[in-house]
Scaffold this active site. Sequence first.
Site, PDB file in Angstrom:
ATOM      1  N   ARG A  48       0.918  -1.206  -0.031  1.00 15.75           N
ATOM      2  CA  ARG A  48      -0.097   0.289   0.025  1.00 15.75           C
ATOM      3  C   ARG A  48       0.940   1.170  -0.005  1.00 15.75           C
ATOM      4  O   ARG A  48       0.458   2.310  -0.342  1.00 15.75           O
ATOM      5  CB  ARG A  48      -0.994  -0.103   0.987  1.00 15.75           C
ATOM      6  N   TYR A 102     -13.361  13.612 -20.028  1.00 13.37           N
ATOM      7  CA  TYR A 102     -13.809  12.007 -20.130  1.00 13.37           C
ATOM      8  C   TYR A 102     -14.842  11.898 -19.067  1.00 13.37           C
ATOM      9  O   TYR A 102     -14.686  12.291 -17.895  1.00 13.37           O
ATOM     10  CB  TYR A 102     -12.675  11.211 -19.497  1.00 13.37           C
ATOM     11  N   ASP A 174      -4.323  14.425 -18.520  1.00  7.11           N
ATOM     12  CA  ASP A 174      -4.870  13.194 -18.635  1.00  7.11           C
ATOM     13  C   ASP A 174      -4.179  12.953 -20.071  1.00  7.11           C
ATOM     14  O   ASP A 174      -4.624  13.460 -21.082  1.00  7.11           O
ATOM     15  CB  ASP A 174      -6.270  12.861 -18.695  1.00  7.11           C
ATOM     16  N   LYS A 199      -5.087   1.259 -20.837  1.00  9.62           N
ATOM     17  CA  LYS A 199      -5.053   1.690 -22.285  1.00  9.62           C
ATOM     18  C   LYS A 199      -3.801   1.421 -23.070  1.00  9.62           C
ATOM     19  O   LYS A 199      -3.400   0.142 -23.249  1.00  9.62           O
ATOM     20  CB  LYS A 199      -5.521   3.285 -22.657  1.00  9.62           C
TER      21      LYS A 199
END
Length: 388
Positions: A48, A102, A174, A199
Amino acid sequence: MNSKIPGPNTICTHIGEVEDQQFKGAISPLFMSSSYAYEDVEVKRYPRYFNTPNQEALCKKIAMLEKSEAALIFGSGMAAVSTAMLAFLHKGDHVVLPQTLYGGTYNFVVEEFHKFGIEYSFAEGFSEADFSEKIRDNTKVLFVETPSNPLMRITDLEMISKLAKQHDLVTMIDNTFASPVNQTPADFGIDIMIHSATKYMGGHSDICAGTVAASEEHIKKIWNLAKNLGGSLSDYTVWLLERSMKTMVLRVKAQNKNAKKMAKWLENHALVENVYYPGLKNHADYPLAKKQMSGYTGMLSFEINEALNVGKFLKALKLIKPSMSLAGVESTILSPAKTSHGLLSPEARKEQGISDGLLRFSVGIEETEDLIADLEGAFEAVSNKNLV
């Protein structure tokens, strides 16, 4: 290796490897442990905390690709977006974003920010004036997305960087649709680069991940929040992502080439109303895309004739998959109104120029002749039933 910065293919293939000291294997070994020693060690590792061996190694690859000092890997693109924004936005702060955003990011902003007392404004266009007029005394962040999803509009990164510096703001992008292969925003002064690594970095439609690249100072600030939110990625997926990125440059360049061919074919088709691809000379932002991008991406959108039934058109496809997400080696297509921007109201979609007949086409690495034949077959199947 000398001090010269290696090329992108070399970075993807060699930087950020974990050395196999035991067996001298050619690829990174996978360390699956979720529990590490804390006594007599240089690094107290904990998944983490984003510092397992595989996590740390892959971050070096991503940082070098984005020409930044450091990087973090997250469990999804939205985990990367949300953590980065919340690290720099607090109660009473304000952020400026593009209206053509988006759908997931848009929904995060409008659904969640009021709970934190964070204000926001959407720039209605892409010019300096559109962004500048939204900046307030309490603005802290300028967030952009270029190329935009799904209409492929291009934002001038150099302009955004200069505007932000004038107002002492942090810039975030982004960069998913471009990938580091086609665009390196750090070259234009952007502070923080974000990707849905699901992606182009993953590229095979089998990984869900996100990345953030920035200076050491900015990454430390993001890490301080990230360790509390817990959006880290499993080491097995980290290992798969590192494997996938070795071929990213080859894949993306092939997709760029195919997408440009498909865009040119579609713009000449009688049943296509509009094609949105920044590599077309008639695209509104072609000069800017040519200036700040080294390739035009494998993504495009097009609007089919309004008399055609979109659902039937998609069902008539045999090779191109009607599917969520994008940027895999296989070609996929979707209706933004029903998927990526389905959370937006019809009014909000209309404001962004997203019609019911708009289709977003993620071009893969297949032969373009086969893709053309598949699209032509779908056009023929639905036009015979819808047009007289």
